[in-house]
Scaffold this motif. Structure first.
Motif, PDB file in Angstrom:
ATOM      1  N   ILE A  67       3.469  -9.722   1.369  1.00  0.00           N
ATOM      2  CA  ILE A  67       3.318  -8.266   1.218  1.00  0.00           C
ATOM      3  C   ILE A  67       3.754  -7.642   2.537  1.00  0.00           C
ATOM      4  O   ILE A  67       3.158  -7.912   3.577  1.00  0.00           O
ATOM      5  N   GLU A  68       4.780  -6.838   2.496  1.00  0.00           N
ATOM      6  CA  GLU A  68       5.428  -6.362   3.727  1.00  0.00           C
ATOM      7  C   GLU A  68       5.909  -4.928   3.563  1.00  0.00           C
ATOM      8  O   GLU A  68       6.427  -4.566   2.517  1.00  0.00           O
ATOM      9  N   ILE A  69       5.804  -4.141   4.629  1.00  0.00           N
ATOM     10  CA  ILE A  69       6.483  -2.838   4.594  1.00  0.00           C
ATOM     11  C   ILE A  69       7.933  -2.980   5.029  1.00  0.00           C
ATOM     12  O   ILE A  69       8.721  -2.087   4.803  1.00  0.00           O
ATOM     13  N   SER A  70       8.262  -4.091   5.671  1.00  0.00           N
ATOM     14  CA  SER A  70       9.620  -4.231   6.200  1.00  0.00           C
ATOM     15  C   SER A  70      10.477  -5.060   5.243  1.00  0.00           C
ATOM     16  O   SER A  70      10.249  -6.264   5.078  1.00  0.00           O
ATOM     17  N   LEU A 116      -0.559 -10.937   3.943  1.00  0.00           N
ATOM     18  CA  LEU A 116      -0.469  -9.553   4.416  1.00  0.00           C
ATOM     19  C   LEU A 116       0.414  -9.520   5.658  1.00  0.00           C
ATOM     20  O   LEU A 116       0.124 -10.196   6.641  1.00  0.00           O
ATOM     21  N   GLY A 117       1.499  -8.731   5.614  1.00  0.00           N
ATOM     22  CA  GLY A 117       2.386  -8.630   6.779  1.00  0.00           C
ATOM     23  C   GLY A 117       2.942  -9.994   7.167  1.00  0.00           C
ATOM     24  O   GLY A 117       2.765 -10.443   8.293  1.00  0.00           O
ATOM     25  N   SER A 118       3.648 -10.619   6.230  1.00  0.00           N
ATOM     26  CA  SER A 118       4.113 -12.010   6.425  1.00  0.00           C
ATOM     27  C   SER A 118       5.082 -12.161   7.587  1.00  0.00           C
ATOM     28  O   SER A 118       5.204 -13.243   8.146  1.00  0.00           O
ATOM     29  N   GLU A 133       7.186  -5.217  -1.484  1.00  0.00           N
ATOM     30  CA  GLU A 133       7.466  -4.267  -0.394  1.00  0.00           C
ATOM     31  C   GLU A 133       6.449  -3.145  -0.518  1.00  0.00           C
ATOM     32  O   GLU A 133       6.662  -2.146  -1.204  1.00  0.00           O
ATOM     33  N   ARG A 134       5.330  -3.338   0.111  1.00  0.00           N
ATOM     34  CA  ARG A 134       4.180  -2.450  -0.052  1.00  0.00           C
ATOM     35  C   ARG A 134       3.358  -2.442   1.236  1.00  0.00           C
ATOM     36  O   ARG A 134       3.442  -3.349   2.043  1.00  0.00           O
ATOM     37  N   GLU A 135       2.468  -1.456   1.311  1.00  0.00           N
ATOM     38  CA  GLU A 135       1.423  -1.483   2.336  1.00  0.00           C
ATOM     39  C   GLU A 135       0.432  -2.590   1.949  1.00  0.00           C
ATOM     40  O   GLU A 135       0.308  -2.946   0.767  1.00  0.00           O
ATOM     41  N   TYR A 136      -0.324  -3.074   2.949  1.00  0.00           N
ATOM     42  CA  TYR A 136      -1.200  -4.228   2.720  1.00  0.00           C
ATOM     43  C   TYR A 136      -2.052  -4.118   1.445  1.00  0.00           C
ATOM     44  O   TYR A 136      -2.022  -4.990   0.593  1.00  0.00           O
ATOM     45  N   LEU A 137      -2.861  -3.048   1.357  1.00  0.00           N
ATOM     46  CA  LEU A 137      -3.865  -3.016   0.290  1.00  0.00           C
ATOM     47  C   LEU A 137      -3.228  -2.727  -1.064  1.00  0.00           C
ATOM     48  O   LEU A 137      -3.663  -3.267  -2.090  1.00  0.00           O
ATOM     49  N   LEU A 152      -2.204 -13.620   9.189  1.00  0.00           N
ATOM     50  CA  LEU A 152      -1.973 -14.506  10.330  1.00  0.00           C
ATOM     51  C   LEU A 152      -1.567 -13.732  11.573  1.00  0.00           C
ATOM     52  O   LEU A 152      -1.588 -12.505  11.595  1.00  0.00           O
ATOM     53  N   GLY A 153      -1.167 -14.492  12.596  1.00  0.00           N
ATOM     54  CA  GLY A 153      -0.849 -13.856  13.870  1.00  0.00           C
ATOM     55  C   GLY A 153      -2.129 -13.213  14.347  1.00  0.00           C
ATOM     56  O   GLY A 153      -3.230 -13.742  14.143  1.00  0.00           O
ATOM     57  N   SER A 154      -1.992 -12.040  14.925  1.00  0.00           N
ATOM     58  CA  SER A 154      -3.209 -11.340  15.308  1.00  0.00           C
ATOM     59  C   SER A 154      -3.095  -9.908  14.831  1.00  0.00           C
ATOM     60  O   SER A 154      -3.471  -8.969  15.515  1.00  0.00           O
ATOM     61  N   LYS A 187       7.459 -17.944   8.843  1.00  0.00           N
ATOM     62  CA  LYS A 187       7.749 -19.298   9.362  1.00  0.00           C
ATOM     63  C   LYS A 187       6.527 -20.212   9.378  1.00  0.00           C
ATOM     64  O   LYS A 187       6.577 -21.341   8.923  1.00  0.00           O
ATOM     65  N   LYS A 188       5.414 -19.689   9.917  1.00  0.00           N
ATOM     66  CA  LYS A 188       4.232 -20.531  10.099  1.00  0.00           C
ATOM     67  C   LYS A 188       3.572 -20.883   8.769  1.00  0.00           C
ATOM     68  O   LYS A 188       2.832 -21.857   8.676  1.00  0.00           O
ATOM     69  N   THR A 189       3.851 -20.059   7.755  1.00  0.00           N
ATOM     70  CA  THR A 189       3.198 -20.239   6.449  1.00  0.00           C
ATOM     71  C   THR A 189       3.680 -21.504   5.767  1.00  0.00           C
ATOM     72  O   THR A 189       3.029 -22.037   4.867  1.00  0.00           O
ATOM     73  N   LEU A 242       6.926   0.415  13.962  1.00  0.00           N
ATOM     74  CA  LEU A 242       7.705  -0.430  14.884  1.00  0.00           C
ATOM     75  C   LEU A 242       8.631  -1.376  14.118  1.00  0.00           C
ATOM     76  O   LEU A 242       9.590  -1.898  14.675  1.00  0.00           O
ATOM     77  N   TYR A 243       8.324  -1.585  12.819  1.00  0.00           N
ATOM     78  CA  TYR A 243       9.022  -2.653  12.082  1.00  0.00           C
ATOM     79  C   TYR A 243      10.105  -2.135  11.144  1.00  0.00           C
ATOM     80  O   TYR A 243       9.963  -2.195   9.929  1.00  0.00           O
ATOM     81  N   ASP A 244      11.188  -1.583  11.704  1.00  0.00           N
ATOM     82  CA  ASP A 244      12.383  -1.380  10.869  1.00  0.00           C
ATOM     83  C   ASP A 244      13.249  -2.635  11.032  1.00  0.00           C
ATOM     84  O   ASP A 244      12.763  -3.663  11.531  1.00  0.00           O
TER      85      ASP A 244
HETATM   86  C1  LIG Z   1       2.636  -8.437  14.243  1.00  0.00           C
HETATM   87  S1  LIG Z   1       3.731  -8.740  12.902  1.00  0.00           S
HETATM   88  C2  LIG Z   1       3.101 -10.312  12.384  1.00  0.00           C
HETATM   89  C3  LIG Z   1       4.029 -11.073  11.492  1.00  0.00           C
HETATM   90  C4  LIG Z   1       3.490 -12.457  11.053  1.00  0.00           C
HETATM   91  N1  LIG Z   1       2.295 -12.340  10.232  1.00  0.00           N
HETATM   92  C5  LIG Z   1       3.185 -13.317  12.258  1.00  0.00           C
HETATM   93  O1  LIG Z   1       2.029 -13.713  12.396  1.00  0.00           O
HETATM   94  O2  LIG Z   1       4.093 -13.609  13.032  1.00  0.00           O
HETATM   95  C6  LIG Z   1       3.079  -7.629  11.668  1.00  0.00           C
HETATM   96  C7  LIG Z   1       3.860  -7.618  10.345  1.00  0.00           C
HETATM   97  O3  LIG Z   1       3.143  -6.778   9.427  1.00  0.00           O
HETATM   98  C8  LIG Z   1       4.018  -5.855   8.818  1.00  0.00           C
HETATM   99  N2  LIG Z   1       3.222  -4.621   8.624  1.00  0.00           N
HETATM  100  C9  LIG Z   1       2.771  -3.767   9.581  1.00  0.00           C
HETATM  101  N3  LIG Z   1       2.022  -2.787   9.037  1.00  0.00           N
HETATM  102  C10 LIG Z   1       2.009  -3.031   7.689  1.00  0.00           C
HETATM  103  C11 LIG Z   1       1.383  -2.384   6.581  1.00  0.00           C
HETATM  104  N4  LIG Z   1       0.632  -1.289   6.753  1.00  0.00           N
HETATM  105  N5  LIG Z   1       1.557  -2.917   5.354  1.00  0.00           N
HETATM  106  C12 LIG Z   1       2.330  -4.035   5.164  1.00  0.00           C
HETATM  107  N6  LIG Z   1       2.943  -4.703   6.186  1.00  0.00           N
HETATM  108  C13 LIG Z   1       2.774  -4.206   7.426  1.00  0.00           C
HETATM  109  C14 LIG Z   1       5.173  -5.649   9.798  1.00  0.00           C
HETATM  110  O4  LIG Z   1       6.360  -5.283   9.149  1.00  0.00           O
HETATM  111  C15 LIG Z   1       5.260  -7.026  10.463  1.00  0.00           C
HETATM  112  O5  LIG Z   1       6.195  -7.866   9.846  1.00  0.00           O
END
Ligand SMILES: C[S@@+](CC[C@H](N)C(=O)[O-])C[C@H]1O[C@@H](n2cnc3c(N)ncnc32)[C@H](O)[C@@H]1O
Length: 322
Positions: free
Chosen positions: A109-112, A83-85, A135-139, A160-162, A89-91, A35-37
């Motif tokens: 750490i972000e895929i986007s 993870l997935g920053s 620019e990586r997957e979480y782990l 953060l977030g959910s 903003k909130k950080t 979903l995150y392009d």
């Molecule tokens: C729901 S958003 C939350 C963003 C932020 N943490 C917040 O709380 O507002 C999820 C974020 O995680 C990133 N993301 C999703 N899957 C990922 C993965 N497998 N590895 C790294 N980042 C990922 C997305 O690009 C997106 O920016």
């Protein structure tokens, strides 16, 4: 910001995942990470300020109110990995609180790549903070950050977030155990979790009247058109948010409004949709505050503290690696 970029979503992997998800017998699915392009990351920022989506504001309130208390409970010095920053903003609240103790390396750490760029713009002005983006997957990203830590430094991971709610419950436990394995005893994890609330309120949060979440969801098909040379007709699909009582999650689907066939050239296949059939694109699981304590124990952490937002029930959970 220094960025370590290995495209985390190579096109061949995207094609393979789309093919696997749409060729499934039964419920068709697409992984939510796609979903995150550029468009999706920008739309997510808009979702986070919608009146119906109280989640980000609740998370932000807790971080703003309790950042000093959170930071005071951490070992020092710490390297911060998020993870997935998203835009990060909130950080700001956490990083600013940390500046009273130390100079901080912050590693989103972000895929986007779009989200990483937003994060640098958002947080690049904080004195005593150096940003190194991954620019990586979480782990994969977390493994790299952990490997770079220096003798005596602890790790403080933010999730953060959910975003944990995008995993189903067993997968969420498995993921947190994997995170724990990368950490050392005493390292910390600040985990956001959205709590259960009335179903109509939850559905509105994921199906706003302005249609921003619908655009966010439909953009996944537009992305497949753009990147994999497919011919999805966006008007032929409708966004749907529904409550799954067994899973205790809000599911997002894209419902086919008619019988149709779509060709995805770069993935080398065509797929048929019956009228009313859906593609499941995301789940957002909801928790009880007590469940988070059990999750800490089940994944090799202890829950050091929990802060709850009462306005939009949401928990910030500080886990310490046992
Ligand atoms: C729901 S958003 C939350 C963003 C932020 N943490 C917040 O709380 O507002 C999820 C974020 O995680 C990133 N993301 C999703 N899957 C990922 C993965 N497998 N590895 C790294 N980042 C990922 C997305 O690009 C997106 O920016």
């Amino acid at each position: 910001m220094l960025t370590h970029a290995i495209p985390a979503q190579p096109i061949y992997e995207f094609a393979a995942d789309v093919r696997a998800g749409l060729a499934r017998r039964g419920q068709k699915e697409l992984p939510s990470k796609y979903l995150y392009d550029d468009v999706g990351s920008a739309l997510f920022e808009v979702i986070s300020v919608l009146p119906e989506y109280g989640l980000t504001r609740a998370d932000e309130r807790l971080l703003r109110r309790h950042a000093y208390d959170i930071v005071d409970r951490l070992p020092t010095p710490v390297v911060v990995a998020e993870l997935g920053s998203g835009s990060g903003k909130k950080t700001r609240w956490i990083l600013e609180a940390l500046t009273h103790h130390q100079h901080t390396s912050y590693c989103p750490i972000e895929i986007s790549p779009t989200a990483l760029a937003m994060c640098e713009r958002e947080l690049g002005d904080i004195d005593s903070v150096s940003i190194v983006g991954f620019e990586r997957e979480y782990l994969d990203g977390l493994l790299e950050v952990a490997a770079r830590r220096e003798e005596g430094e602890s790790l403080f991971v933010l999730f953060l977030g959910s975003t944990i709610g995008n995993f189903d419950r067993p997968a969420g436990i498995k993921f947190l155990r994997q995170v724990r394995r990368i950490l050392q005893p005493g390292d910390a994890l600040l985990l956001g979790s959205d709590l259960e609330k009335p179903i109509p309120q939850l559905i509105l949060a994921y199906d706003d009247p302005l249609g921003v979440t619908a655009a966010f969801n439909l953009n996944l098909l537009a992305r497949i058109n753009r990147e994999l040379d497919a011919n999805f007709e966006l008007h032929g699909f409708a966004h749907e948010a529904r409550w799954n009582p067994q899973a205790r999650s809000v599911e997002m689907h894209l419902r086919s409004l008619r019988k149709q066939k779509v060709t995805i050239t770069e993935a080398g296949f065509s797929v048929e949709f019956a009228e009313g059939e859906t593609i499941w694109t995301e789940s957002s699981h909801k928790y009880s505050r007590y469940e988070m304590l059990q999750i800490a124990m089940a994944t090799g952490f202890r829950c050091e503290a929990q802060w709850i937002d009462e306005e939009w029930p949401f928990a910030e959970n500080l886990f310490i690696a046992a």
